[in-house]
Write a protein that holds these residues in place. Sequence first.
Motif, PDB file in Angstrom:
ATOM      1  N   UNK A 183       0.854  -1.194   0.000  1.00 52.94           N
ATOM      2  CA  UNK A 183       0.000   0.000   0.000  1.00 52.94           C
ATOM      3  C   UNK A 183       0.881   1.232   0.000  1.00 52.94           C
ATOM      4  N   UNK A 184       0.501   2.206  -0.810  1.00 52.52           N
ATOM      5  CA  UNK A 184       1.400   3.344  -0.984  1.00 52.52           C
ATOM      6  C   UNK A 184       0.683   4.681  -0.875  1.00 52.52           C
ATOM      7  N   UNK A 185       1.484   5.686  -0.628  1.00 50.44           N
ATOM      8  CA  UNK A 185       0.982   7.052  -0.600  1.00 50.44           C
ATOM      9  C   UNK A 185       0.505   7.492  -1.988  1.00 50.44           C
ATOM     10  N   UNK A 186       0.826   6.696  -3.031  1.00 50.38           N
ATOM     11  CA  UNK A 186       0.356   7.036  -4.379  1.00 50.38           C
ATOM     12  C   UNK A 186      -1.115   6.631  -4.584  1.00 50.38           C
ATOM     13  N   UNK A 187      -1.810   6.293  -3.500  1.00 55.28           N
ATOM     14  CA  UNK A 187      -3.249   5.974  -3.486  1.00 55.28           C
ATOM     15  C   UNK A 187      -3.589   4.616  -4.090  1.00 55.28           C
ATOM     16  N   UNK A 188      -2.581   3.780  -4.368  1.00 52.85           N
ATOM     17  CA  UNK A 188      -2.877   2.454  -4.911  1.00 52.85           C
ATOM     18  C   UNK A 188      -2.415   1.343  -3.976  1.00 52.85           C
ATOM     19  N   UNK A 189      -2.993   0.167  -4.271  1.00 56.58           N
ATOM     20  CA  UNK A 189      -2.522  -1.076  -3.663  1.00 56.58           C
ATOM     21  C   UNK A 189      -1.983  -1.911  -4.813  1.00 56.58           C
ATOM     22  N   UNK A 190      -0.823  -2.526  -4.653  1.00 57.05           N
ATOM     23  CA  UNK A 190      -0.317  -3.398  -5.713  1.00 57.05           C
ATOM     24  C   UNK A 190      -0.249  -4.822  -5.183  1.00 57.05           C
ATOM     25  N   UNK A 191      -0.598  -5.766  -6.045  1.00 54.48           N
ATOM     26  CA  UNK A 191      -0.491  -7.181  -5.701  1.00 54.48           C
ATOM     27  C   UNK A 191       0.626  -7.762  -6.555  1.00 54.48           C
ATOM     28  N   UNK A 192       1.573  -8.444  -5.912  1.00 52.37           N
ATOM     29  CA  UNK A 192       2.775  -8.954  -6.576  1.00 52.37           C
ATOM     30  C   UNK A 192       2.836 -10.470  -6.436  1.00 52.37           C
ATOM     31  N   UNK A 193       3.453 -11.111  -7.418  1.00 54.60           N
ATOM     32  CA  UNK A 193       3.746 -12.533  -7.287  1.00 54.60           C
ATOM     33  C   UNK A 193       5.090 -12.629  -6.554  1.00 54.60           C
ATOM     34  N   UNK A 194       5.098 -13.331  -5.423  1.00 52.99           N
ATOM     35  CA  UNK A 194       6.303 -13.313  -4.587  1.00 52.99           C
ATOM     36  C   UNK A 194       7.524 -13.883  -5.319  1.00 52.99           C
ATOM     37  N   UNK A 195       7.315 -15.014  -6.025  1.00 50.50           N
ATOM     38  CA  UNK A 195       8.482 -15.699  -6.585  1.00 50.50           C
ATOM     39  C   UNK A 195       9.141 -14.902  -7.713  1.00 50.50           C
ATOM     40  N   UNK A 196       8.319 -14.279  -8.569  1.00 52.85           N
ATOM     41  CA  UNK A 196       8.917 -13.586  -9.713  1.00 52.85           C
ATOM     42  C   UNK A 196       9.100 -12.097  -9.469  1.00 52.85           C
ATOM     43  N   UNK A 197       8.326 -11.552  -8.518  1.00 52.17           N
ATOM     44  CA  UNK A 197       8.388 -10.112  -8.304  1.00 52.17           C
ATOM     45  C   UNK A 197       7.567  -9.327  -9.323  1.00 52.17           C
ATOM     46  N   UNK A 198       6.720 -10.044 -10.122  1.00 51.63           N
ATOM     47  CA  UNK A 198       5.874  -9.335 -11.083  1.00 51.63           C
ATOM     48  C   UNK A 198       4.694  -8.680 -10.389  1.00 51.63           C
ATOM     49  N   UNK A 199       4.355  -7.479 -10.861  1.00 54.11           N
ATOM     50  CA  UNK A 199       3.165  -6.823 -10.331  1.00 54.11           C
ATOM     51  C   UNK A 199       1.964  -7.382 -11.087  1.00 54.11           C
TER      52      UNK A 199
END
Length: 703
Positions: free
Chosen positions: A365-381
Amino acid sequence: MTVYRHIALNELASCIDVPEEVEDDFDLAGIIGLCGSFLTLRGRTISLVHQSTKDFLLREAVDEVFPNGEDMVHYSIFSKSLRALARTLQCDLYSLVSPGYPIDQVKQLDPDPLAAIRYASIYWANHLNRCSPSKNAIEDLQDSGSVGIFFHDNYLHWLEALSLSRSLSEGVDSIRRLERLLETTAENSLLLSRVRDARRFVLYHTIAIENHPLQVYSSGLIFSPARSLTRMQFTTQEPAWIIQKPTIRERWSACLQTLEGHSDSVCSVIFSHDSKLISSASEDTTVKIWNASNGHCLHTFQGHSDPVNSVTFSHDSKLLASASNDETVKVWDASSGHCLQTLEGHSELVFSVTFSYDSKLLASASDDATVKVWETSSGHCLQTLKGHSSGVSSLTFSYDSKLLASASDDATVKVWETSSGNCLRTLKGHSSRVNSVTFSNASELLASASNDATIKLWDTSSSEHCLQTLESHSSQVNSVTFSYDSKLLASASEDATIKLWDPSGHCLQTLEGHSSRVISVTFSFNSKFLASASSDKTIKLWDTSGHCLQTLKGHSSWVSSVTLSYDSKLLASASYDETVKVWDASTGRCFQTIDIGTVASVKSFDITNSYLETDRGTICLSLFSERGPTNTDPEMPRFKGYNISSNGRYISFNSNILLWLPPEYRPISSAGSLSTICLGCASGQVLFFTFDSPRLLNLFATH
Ligand SMILES: *[C@@H]1O[C@H](CO)[C@@H](O)[C@H](O)[C@H]1NC(C)=O
Ligand SMILES: *[C@@H]1O[C@H](CO)[C@@H](O)[C@H](O)[C@H]1NC(C)=O
């Protein structure tokens, strides 16, 4: 075959029956020599010729080696060890004399009084554990049995010896083991209470004792609660150089231990799922991993270039993820400290990061007003969740990871479907920024904490309405979390307290002890412990089981300033609780409390002790007028002998460490005179000490 490590000849002699004709180590070495096919001597240390020897003997000859059973051998080692300890241990075994003698200057003595009991002092409880509950050991575990007598007579000497052998944490392990044993064999016994108290004592004083072995008698006794069994048993060993001791609380507080090491505010804290480790994130840009059982810092991870706001363990405790003001999330190998991934994509500070239950996903969660979901193994958003109109401060997955909840600066909480990224609900009700959000285990409840000083409970399934608003904190609530069984809710606030609630919204307990805002709070998996992170740079570990509220005798807020009268008979203190208190400096009794609004500083008494100068003007102390002018010399120089170290950790006398101060008693303000020192603490307490200066001069002159 029964010992826990290789053992030296003289150590062996303390834990077995040595035949009468064996007179010294030399004879014993001779006997070892006769067992040449099984045993060897390296220097003075005995070991098995080969590990397989042990397996062979256990398989082929167990009845010959242990005719009465292996338990009896453990019992015998245990009881002889305890006897050897009782014979050898005493106060100041190494004649260090100076109460603050630092461990790194302690040299091993020759001959070393500890040499023969080193093994016994670390392993006696392991042997007891192995033979219990045999009939003999049950007698030893009676209140008046050998273990009780050992704790009664020798507990502090034993801690001193463990510190001298740099083995205090092994000692803590033994006490914990013993406590567990007693919980099953001797529930409700006095011995169990004694051992519990002993464990609280050593946890509370670990840092002092580890660094200064003799502080076990000074800091240890002076700062333990008045009704601590350990303190009461050892009152005769309290240092003679302290004439007046400060009044300390009656019982141990709920705070078990304070972890110190970060150099700036601690923003986030989390237990690993097996509750063995704690991780913390700090504004000092590092992430630390601590051993939850003894409070030692195991690793410090460096890599972020800005303050770290949040840290979380994966469920198998192998990975750690951290979120930072440097706009990245980092994934670390928790055991090696290697940074495995740096997730870049947010365009502003990242406030919060969390793993899904299976650790395959990470959300940030970021101050840029978004939530990002990432794949842990690859680091892809995988997904960017947009919808909040302002920064997102906190987020959490539901237990099944199907839902994600986020808290925002826009005063709302949103619930998202993880797979699609759709926003399912927007929960409105807080009047200000929402700082933290947590799901109950079955996801039927959601709790949110806000700058509006409340916690709201929401029903996630049926409505968008708030079920309940919990109002009890006096300032903004920074963090809220359900215990894993969802039977408790904990909240951390700007008001420096942590509150425990039941899910129906009753406040069960208020935990006080931090000296500044509490930013984050978390439960251990079994809900028995709580850890909290504060801008006072520490992490505190709490016991959540049934402690009563602490009532502090003193101010109800920070003591900002203290001053002594010229004759040292009176002390005045000013606090953010908007009062000034005047105390009798020799007894610590509070004479008078004056409500006059916030006073930053109390400056001085007049020579007659009738007036007190403050930054808000002069207060007339009419109460004392009948005392008449006191006979003092205003030019009396301030005695330079006593000092508070610049880090506030100890009181010294002529630059010798005298008394180590536990974190909660480190002063915000202090005043001193000839032999009296007064400390004003963040808790609102004012502590008085009077020292016997001639005795101390004598003590340090001869050493
Ligand atoms: C943590 O400390 C305990 C008690 O001293 C010890 O038994 C354990 O091995 C330590 N764990 C780690 C990971 O260092
Ligand atoms: C949490 O809920 C899950 C699924 O309902 C259940 O299997 C688990 O035992 C619960 N955990 C706790 C600690 O109650």
